[in-house]
Design an enzyme around this catalytic site. Structure first.
Site, PDB file in Angstrom:
ATOM      1  N   ASP A   1      11.020  10.540  -9.032  1.00  0.00           N
ATOM      2  CA  ASP A   1      11.253   9.570  -7.958  1.00  0.00           C
ATOM      3  C   ASP A   1      11.840   8.479  -8.197  1.00  0.00           C
ATOM      4  O   ASP A   1      11.272   7.415  -7.631  1.00  0.00           O
ATOM      5  CB  ASP A   1       9.633   9.472  -7.485  1.00  0.00           C
ATOM      6  CG  ASP A   1       9.527   9.245  -6.028  1.00  0.00           C
ATOM      7  OD1 ASP A   1      10.465   9.257  -5.177  1.00  0.00           O
ATOM      8  OD2 ASP A   1       8.455   8.736  -5.399  1.00  0.00           O
TER       9      ASP A   1
ATOM     10  N   LYS B   1      -3.204  -1.831  -9.537  1.00  0.00           N
ATOM     11  CA  LYS B   1      -2.881  -0.642  -8.483  1.00  0.00           C
ATOM     12  C   LYS B   1      -4.129   0.307  -8.550  1.00  0.00           C
ATOM     13  O   LYS B   1      -4.613   0.703  -9.247  1.00  0.00           O
ATOM     14  CB  LYS B   1      -1.787   0.118  -9.007  1.00  0.00           C
ATOM     15  CG  LYS B   1      -1.413   1.336  -7.988  1.00  0.00           C
ATOM     16  CD  LYS B   1      -0.332   2.054  -8.383  1.00  0.00           C
ATOM     17  CE  LYS B   1       0.131   3.247  -7.724  1.00  0.00           C
ATOM     18  NZ  LYS B   1       1.467   3.808  -8.080  1.00  0.00           N
TER      19      LYS B   1
ATOM     20  N   GLU C   1       0.762  -1.128   0.015  1.00  0.00           N
ATOM     21  CA  GLU C   1       0.142   0.037  -0.068  1.00  0.00           C
ATOM     22  C   GLU C   1       0.680   1.060   0.065  1.00  0.00           C
ATOM     23  O   GLU C   1       1.562   1.642   0.812  1.00  0.00           O
ATOM     24  CB  GLU C   1      -1.025   0.189   1.134  1.00  0.00           C
ATOM     25  CG  GLU C   1      -1.802   1.108   1.300  1.00  0.00           C
ATOM     26  CD  GLU C   1      -3.069   1.193   2.142  1.00  0.00           C
ATOM     27  OE1 GLU C   1      -3.138   0.103   2.717  1.00  0.00           O
ATOM     28  OE2 GLU C   1      -3.895   1.864   2.254  1.00  0.00           O
ATOM     29  N   GLY C   2       1.049   1.871  -1.058  1.00  0.00           N
ATOM     30  CA  GLY C   2       1.647   3.162  -1.234  1.00  0.00           C
ATOM     31  C   GLY C   2       0.844   4.328  -0.899  1.00  0.00           C
ATOM     32  O   GLY C   2      -0.177   4.237  -0.393  1.00  0.00           O
ATOM     33  N   THR C   3       1.533   5.456  -1.393  1.00  0.00           N
ATOM     34  CA  THR C   3       0.644   6.638  -1.018  1.00  0.00           C
ATOM     35  C   THR C   3      -0.408   6.977  -1.845  1.00  0.00           C
ATOM     36  O   THR C   3      -1.485   7.207  -1.461  1.00  0.00           O
ATOM     37  CB  THR C   3       1.686   7.662  -1.141  1.00  0.00           C
ATOM     38  OG1 THR C   3       2.847   7.459  -0.372  1.00  0.00           O
ATOM     39  CG2 THR C   3       0.996   9.151  -0.691  1.00  0.00           C
ATOM     40  N   TYR C   4      -0.010   6.317  -3.310  1.00  0.00           N
ATOM     41  CA  TYR C   4      -1.336   7.012  -4.268  1.00  0.00           C
ATOM     42  C   TYR C   4      -1.990   5.410  -4.637  1.00  0.00           C
ATOM     43  O   TYR C   4      -3.204   5.912  -5.096  1.00  0.00           O
ATOM     44  CB  TYR C   4      -0.440   7.091  -5.453  1.00  0.00           C
ATOM     45  CG  TYR C   4       0.449   8.434  -5.117  1.00  0.00           C
ATOM     46  CD1 TYR C   4       0.211   9.573  -4.576  1.00  0.00           C
ATOM     47  CD2 TYR C   4       1.770   8.239  -5.788  1.00  0.00           C
ATOM     48  CE1 TYR C   4       0.769  10.620  -4.650  1.00  0.00           C
ATOM     49  CE2 TYR C   4       2.629   9.132  -5.435  1.00  0.00           C
ATOM     50  CZ  TYR C   4       2.253  10.576  -5.079  1.00  0.00           C
ATOM     51  OH  TYR C   4       3.143  11.341  -4.979  1.00  0.00           O
ATOM     52  N   GLY C   5      -1.723   4.484  -3.700  1.00  0.00           N
ATOM     53  CA  GLY C   5      -2.791   3.476  -4.178  1.00  0.00           C
ATOM     54  C   GLY C   5      -2.433   2.087  -3.711  1.00  0.00           C
ATOM     55  O   GLY C   5      -1.163   1.961  -3.047  1.00  0.00           O
ATOM     56  N   VAL C   6      -3.053   1.236  -3.314  1.00  0.00           N
ATOM     57  CA  VAL C   6      -2.892  -0.075  -3.054  1.00  0.00           C
ATOM     58  C   VAL C   6      -2.659  -0.830  -4.224  1.00  0.00           C
ATOM     59  O   VAL C   6      -3.364  -0.965  -5.164  1.00  0.00           O
ATOM     60  CB  VAL C   6      -4.055  -0.503  -2.392  1.00  0.00           C
ATOM     61  CG1 VAL C   6      -3.858  -1.968  -1.589  1.00  0.00           C
ATOM     62  CG2 VAL C   6      -4.815   0.432  -1.034  1.00  0.00           C
ATOM     63  N   VAL C   7      -1.691  -1.780  -4.268  1.00  0.00           N
ATOM     64  CA  VAL C   7      -1.377  -2.621  -5.238  1.00  0.00           C
ATOM     65  C   VAL C   7      -1.568  -4.085  -4.927  1.00  0.00           C
ATOM     66  O   VAL C   7      -1.217  -4.547  -3.722  1.00  0.00           O
ATOM     67  CB  VAL C   7       0.238  -2.500  -5.684  1.00  0.00           C
ATOM     68  CG1 VAL C   7       0.470  -3.373  -6.700  1.00  0.00           C
ATOM     69  CG2 VAL C   7       0.572  -1.264  -5.735  1.00  0.00           C
TER      70      VAL C   7
END
Ligand SMILES: Nc1ncnc2c1ncn2[C@@H]1O[C@H](COP(=O)(O)OP(=O)(O)OP(=O)(O)O)[C@@H](O)[C@H]1O
Length: 774
Positions: free
Chosen positions: A552, A457, A436-442
């Site tokens: 990034d 994602k 789970e990143g900042t922008y989305g869950v993978v």
């Protein structure tokens, strides 16, 4: 056990790590020729499409990243079986994102609950002799539309020029809108609603500020007898228009059947291509396993019931605002200066890149002052906007500024079947959450039709109250447009039944380099690092050639599969360069990989920021540890200066004028990098040949003007000396780490740019205050 942990690496391959002298560079799966072939697509057609995708959206700056490096140690698991399906099969044609199913549009959607109740002057719209009920919005807004495919839309067509995605060329014309986007013949395309059936003997006139906003419209009834306006409320319930007439009217309520939504924004011919599946009832995302973020194991037999379309759907503020944004943009074109600036800069850069490449080969790092050539295509940070806490992300604003796009060096070929609508996420079986990143869950998932293992994602929308996340739009734009062996492939975009559930379907990759290195006992060998760096450089060169900065690059954004293929992912911060940037933008690149010019508040930056990140990554691959793991921006600079020496005006002309130089940093005269990477070592330090050190030094050159380019780095001698780069086929394989929930494995974290931004917001109570020195 090490062997177990590394999937046979130690038993078989470690011995050979430095012995693959006979392997030639040609062993790599993609050669420069292949590159060129990839690059020979038709750029023009694609561009418009991609631009539509991006610019049609009203987006807001994504909420802030919470984590930077999200990888932890890996869990041993036998998932090599997955690798076979991870991109190995023939890719289906990509489907374009965001065409909306019919069921995504509810009956009664013509008005929503979020509307304004702007005052209406009933008199001004009374038509005595007319039996036409008109609703004319003051603000023209289209119904929610994440993507405006209408090529005739002036707003979007003008904006489309500003997006220079090279891939855009290969894209076919815009797809027909699914029926969900079609409007009734009675619905005026730009937002007005006209309903003509006779509803009573009275003359009715209605006006609303926007049919999108507000299910209730105020209006008047022109009574033929008295001609006195009567208060009237008008709402759309399902396919039935309800008109409630105020106190004195004899008809207290009139029901009027509205026409079903039939007409498409596009032309009729296109409409014929609409597939029947666009009308299929949509499963409700809230009842599917994709709806929540939990990681409950998948019940193979679980059936998600198709659900009847609820009578009134949740309002879709994201989509509504998306389209509104485009319309706003169209009225504020300001392309003039920007166009020239971008164009000239871009032109300048191409000729210069050769120059720099030559220079790079003959110079080493910061010991070569005097390069007067100017790196073009820089991003300009506009200080004036630093304190502008507007709703509109200034970067996004830039993107909509029309400007001449540079000729892409290598437009990728892309086959996208845009006539097909998005599939439902329910066509995938969820296997486990990867991260789970900042922008989305993978998630790791299986395509129920093909059995292919993919990564999904899910775009995080929870925090997005007023728009589709900009970061996600950027990522989708770039990844749908670009096609390269070193860039993760997005196959399609799928949707949940709510339009705020959007998933990118990506090829599944077993590892990311961060997590992998945390699990490894010893670092990659030089030949392996060469293999990885070559792929990374190829991907970076491709991006830079196509005028995109990743912004990034870090080891957790580098994916590796069990075929030895490295792919760059996470394009949430990526953007086209050559255009001015405004606030926030120095808060790009996760701190550990952030270039000194960014840390020191430089107002311009370009591809060199990615190259610095590559230097940090190369060092990390060699040593298994992050090179500069600062905790704050000052600490980060301090760590850099202690290793590389404190820069000065000689090695970095202009350094002394950078805003951050005011800070009293450590004075360190010497570059100690070689001590960290000696030519030989008896202490276990990672060794690096002179040539390898030269490349590292050039990547970590202070002066961005002199920092080596991706192209020059690819031609560096290090890749031609022994040990030669390992062939991908001979790269070690590892148990898939992504078969497990990765949340448990987060060990090391690099401060994340957007996390910093959030922190600063909390501290300062406002956005865009200029980072460290703002
Ligand atoms: N195609 C993929 N296959 C396998 N794993 C993936 C894939 N894409 C992403 N991941 C995993 O998910 C993690 C998070 O993905 P990504 O970086 O794209 O999301 P993010 O929300 O932008 O994360 P971050 O907050 O770190 O920026 C990656 O570090 C990687 O481990």
């Amino acid at each position: 056990m090490a062997a177990g942990r590394h999937g046979g690496y130690h038993d078989n391959e470690f011995k050979d790590r430095e012995s693959d002298f006979e392997l030639l560079k040609e062993d790599f799966a993609y050669s420069k020729d292949q590159y060129d072939r990839i690059g020979n697509g038709n750029a023009e057609n694609d561009r418009g499409q991609v631009h539509h995708l991006r610019d049609s959206a009203r987006v807001r700056q994504k909420d802030i990243k919470e984590t930077g490096v999200t990888n932890g140690g890996y869990r041993s698991s036998s998932s090599r079986s997955d690798s076979g399906s991870s991109g190995g099969g023939a890719l289906r044609s990509r489907r374009c994102g965001f065409s909306v199913r019919a069921t995504d549009k509810e009956p009664g959607e013509l008005s929503s609950e979020s509307g304004s109740d702007d005052a209406i002057d009933p008199d001004s719209h009374a038509h005595k002799d007319s039996e036409v009920l008109k609703v004319t919005p003051v603000e023209k807004k289209r119904k929610f539309s994440p993507v405006v495919w209408d090529r005739d839309d002036k707003a979007t067509s003008s904006l489309s020029k500003s997006w220079s995605s090279p891939a855009a060329a290969a894209l076919p014309p815009p797809p027909p809108l699914p029926k969900a986007y079609r409007q009734s013949p009675n619905v005026i395309p730009d937002g007005g609603v006209e309903i003509s059936p006779v509803i009573s003997s009275k003359n009715l006139t209605l006006q609303s500020s926007s049919p999108l906003k507000g299910s209730v419209f105020k209006g008047s009834v022109g009574n033929s007898a008295s001609n006195s306006p009567v208060e009237l409320a008008f709402s759309l319930e399902g396919s039935v228009v309800k008109v409630s007439v105020g106190n004195s009217a004899p008809e207290s309520s009139i029901e009027l059947a509205s026409s079903p939504v039939e007409e498409q924004w596009g032309n009729d011919q296109e409409a014929q291509h609409i597939e029947d599946e666009d009308y299929a009832p949509m499963r409700n995302i809230s009842s599917s396993r994709w709806a929540d973020g939990n990681n409950s194991p998948v019940d193979e037999g679980e059936i998600v019931e198709d659900q009847a379309v609820p009578k009134r759907r949740k309002k879709m503020p994201h989509m509504e605002s998306l389209d509104f944004r485009v319309r706003n943009k169209s009225s504020t074109p300001d392309p003039g200066d920007f166009k020239r600036e971008g164009y000239d800069a871009d032109r300048g850069r191409s000729s210069e890149s050769d120059e720099r490449g030559t220079c790079a080969r003959s110079s080493s790092g910061d010991d070569h002052p005097g390069n007067d050539s100017r790196r073009d295509g820089y991003m300009e940070i506009d200080d004036e906007h630093d304190n502008n806490d507007s709703d509109i992300d200034p970067e996004d604003e830039d993107e909509n500024d029309s400007h001449e796009t540079p000729e892409p060096a290598g437009p990728p070929q892309r086959s996208i079947n845009m006539l097909q609508g998005c599939r439902s996420v329910d066509e995938f079986e969820r296997l486990n959450k990867i991260d789970e990143g900042t922008y989305g869950v993978v998630y790791r998932a299986r395509d129920k039709k093909t059995g292919e293992i993919v990564a999904l994602k899910k775009v995080k929308m929870e925090k997005e109250r007023e728009g589709f996340p900009l970061t996600s739009l950027r990522e989708i734009n770039v990844l749908l447009s670009f096609h390269h062996p070193s860039i993760v492939d997005v196959k399609e975009v799928v949707v949940g039944s709510n339009l705020d559930s959007i998933f990118m379907v990506m090829e599944y990759m077993e590892h990311d380099l961060k997590g992998l290195m945390e699990s490894m006992r010893q670092p990659f060998s030089q030949s392996e690092v060469k293999c990885l760096m070559l792929q990374l450089l190829e991907g970076t060169k491709y991006l830079h050639d196509n005028w995109v900065l990743h912004r990034d690059l870090k080891t957790s954004n580098l994916l590796l599969n069990n075929r030895g293929e490295l792919k760059i992912c996470d394009f949430g911060l990526a953007r086209q360069y050559g255009s001015p940037l405004k606030p926030y933008t120095h808060l790009v690149v996760t701190l550990w990989y952030r270039a000194p010019e960014l840390l020191l508040g430089a107002k311009q930056y370009s591809t060199a920021i990615d190259m610095w990140s590559l230097g940090c990554i190369m060092a990390e691959l060699l040593s298994k540890d992050p090179l500069f793991n600062g905790k704050t921006e000052v600490d980060q600079l301090d760590k850099i200066f202690r290793i590389l020496g404190t820069p000065n005006e000689t090695i970095w002309p202009g350094f002394s004028k950078l805003p951050g130089v005011k800070v009293n940093f450590v004075k360190q005269q010497y570059n100690l990098l070689r001590k960290k990477f000696p030519a030989t070592s008896f202490t276990g330090s990672p060794v690096l040949s002179d040539s390898g050190f030269d490349l590292l030094n050039k990547l970590l050159t202070y002066d961005p003007e002199k920092r080596i380019t991706a192209e020059a780095a690819l031609n560096h001698d290090w890749f031609r000396e022994v040990p030669l780069p390992k062939s991908k086929d001979f790269m070690p394989t590892f148990p898939a780490q992504h078969a497990q929930d990765r949340r448990l494995r987060r060990i090391m974290k690099s401060p994340d740019p957007l996390e910093e931004q959030r922190r600063k917001e909390l501290q300062q109570g406002e956005l865009g205050t200029g980072g460290l020195f703002g």
